[in-house]
Design a protein around this motif. Sequence first.
Motif, PDB file in Angstrom:
ATOM      1  N   GLU A 210      26.814  94.773  26.412  1.00  0.00           N
ATOM      2  CA  GLU A 210      27.643  94.101  25.381  1.00  0.00           C
ATOM      3  C   GLU A 210      27.575  94.791  23.883  1.00  0.00           C
ATOM      4  O   GLU A 210      28.259  94.976  23.322  1.00  0.00           O
ATOM      5  N   HIS A 211      26.164  95.467  23.619  1.00  0.00           N
ATOM      6  CA  HIS A 211      26.068  96.002  22.466  1.00  0.00           C
ATOM      7  C   HIS A 211      26.775  97.177  22.344  1.00  0.00           C
ATOM      8  O   HIS A 211      27.328  97.724  21.475  1.00  0.00           O
TER       9      HIS A 211
ATOM     10  N   ASP B  11      32.793  99.714  31.930  1.00  0.00           N
ATOM     11  CA  ASP B  11      31.743  98.624  32.381  1.00  0.00           C
ATOM     12  C   ASP B  11      30.733  99.458  33.165  1.00  0.00           C
ATOM     13  O   ASP B  11      29.429  99.180  32.990  1.00  0.00           O
TER      14      ASP B  11
ATOM     15  N   LYS C 157      22.840  92.853  30.528  1.00  0.00           N
ATOM     16  CA  LYS C 157      23.957  92.403  30.148  1.00  0.00           C
ATOM     17  C   LYS C 157      24.218  92.257  28.440  1.00  0.00           C
ATOM     18  O   LYS C 157      25.308  92.609  27.960  1.00  0.00           O
ATOM     19  N   ASP C 158      22.716  92.304  27.740  1.00  0.00           N
ATOM     20  CA  ASP C 158      22.780  92.369  26.418  1.00  0.00           C
ATOM     21  C   ASP C 158      23.168  93.814  25.952  1.00  0.00           C
ATOM     22  O   ASP C 158      23.586  94.036  25.116  1.00  0.00           O
TER      23      ASP C 158
ATOM     24  N   ARG D 209      29.035  98.211  24.116  1.00  0.00           N
ATOM     25  CA  ARG D 209      30.597  98.301  24.315  1.00  0.00           C
ATOM     26  C   ARG D 209      31.207  97.884  22.797  1.00  0.00           C
ATOM     27  O   ARG D 209      32.139  98.283  22.497  1.00  0.00           O
ATOM     28  N   HIS D 210      30.447  96.948  22.057  1.00  0.00           N
ATOM     29  CA  HIS D 210      30.889  97.057  20.750  1.00  0.00           C
ATOM     30  C   HIS D 210      30.777  98.226  19.855  1.00  0.00           C
ATOM     31  O   HIS D 210      31.804  98.678  19.084  1.00  0.00           O
TER      32      HIS D 210
END
Length: 321
Positions: free
Chosen positions: A174-175, A189, A170-171, A177-178
Amino acid sequence: MEQFVVSARKYRPNTFDEVVGQSHVAETLMHEITQNKLAQAFLFTGPRGVGKTTCARILAKVINTQEGQSEQSDFAFNVFELDAASNNHVDDIRNLIDQVRIPPQVGQYKVYIIDEVHMLSTAAFNAFLKTLEEPPSYAIFILATTERHKILPTILSRCQVFNFKRIQVKDMVEHMRHIATQEKVEIGDEVLHLIAEKADGGLRDALSMFDQLVSFSSGQVSLEKAVEMLSVLDIKSFFDLLDFALAGDVKSSLLLVNDILKQGFDGSLIIGGFADHVRNLMVSLSKETLQLLDVADTVKDRYLEQSKKVDVAFLLNALDL
């Protein structure tokens, strides 16, 4: 033509707040700095690509930043990096020890980052012991390694050890995706989860695959292209295989497995992937355990839907087989 910079370098964290998945390390180091209880020798240990060298560089900048100066100022840090993989002889360490005797010309500390420290020879380790035990007040040593078990106990006892964890899926998602937002890349996703799972806890590996996929797909990354490029088994195959097993459809199961083998996948990979799939279905049976399912929301919905067709006895028997 503007030079291309890989994402792992372009988006390398510059502060402890930006470090991905290692909050326990970042918080401890910041507490030591603010409370003026900084050790003089650290050992950063953990898998490749999880932020050991990055955290070492950030620490070096933070402790040398004087009041009113920017952390990005060239004069605000005094860092020496040594790759022990190619500088592993006793003479290399003696040269380093000679440098340590000279106080810093700028900044408060001289920081020595020794990467892959387990590659040092026994003689080099022994030459380093005395300096590591009683360094000058202005010297800080940060040793980084992927293989802690190869470090001499006499070195370990002189260092404050920080264990870096594998980055959670998940980390990483998220990174990435940024980064995709910053680079204006269209990527779902499901693809990000696929990359994160393939990277096996290494963020640098994940970002390398991310860059490769973006180049391959010209900025629009589909799940089909990702599966083809990364040579991973499409999760749809496992959903189909389980449906065939529930229906007792041996013919369709054999044909599907044969298609997968024709694509070049090893039989053990099919077995391992199917075992993971069955485990995820078992997790999906209960609301309490559903949080353990680390997949994209769309995939989670498919697991929930298929879990309604099975019971615990069937899943346990499948795992046993």
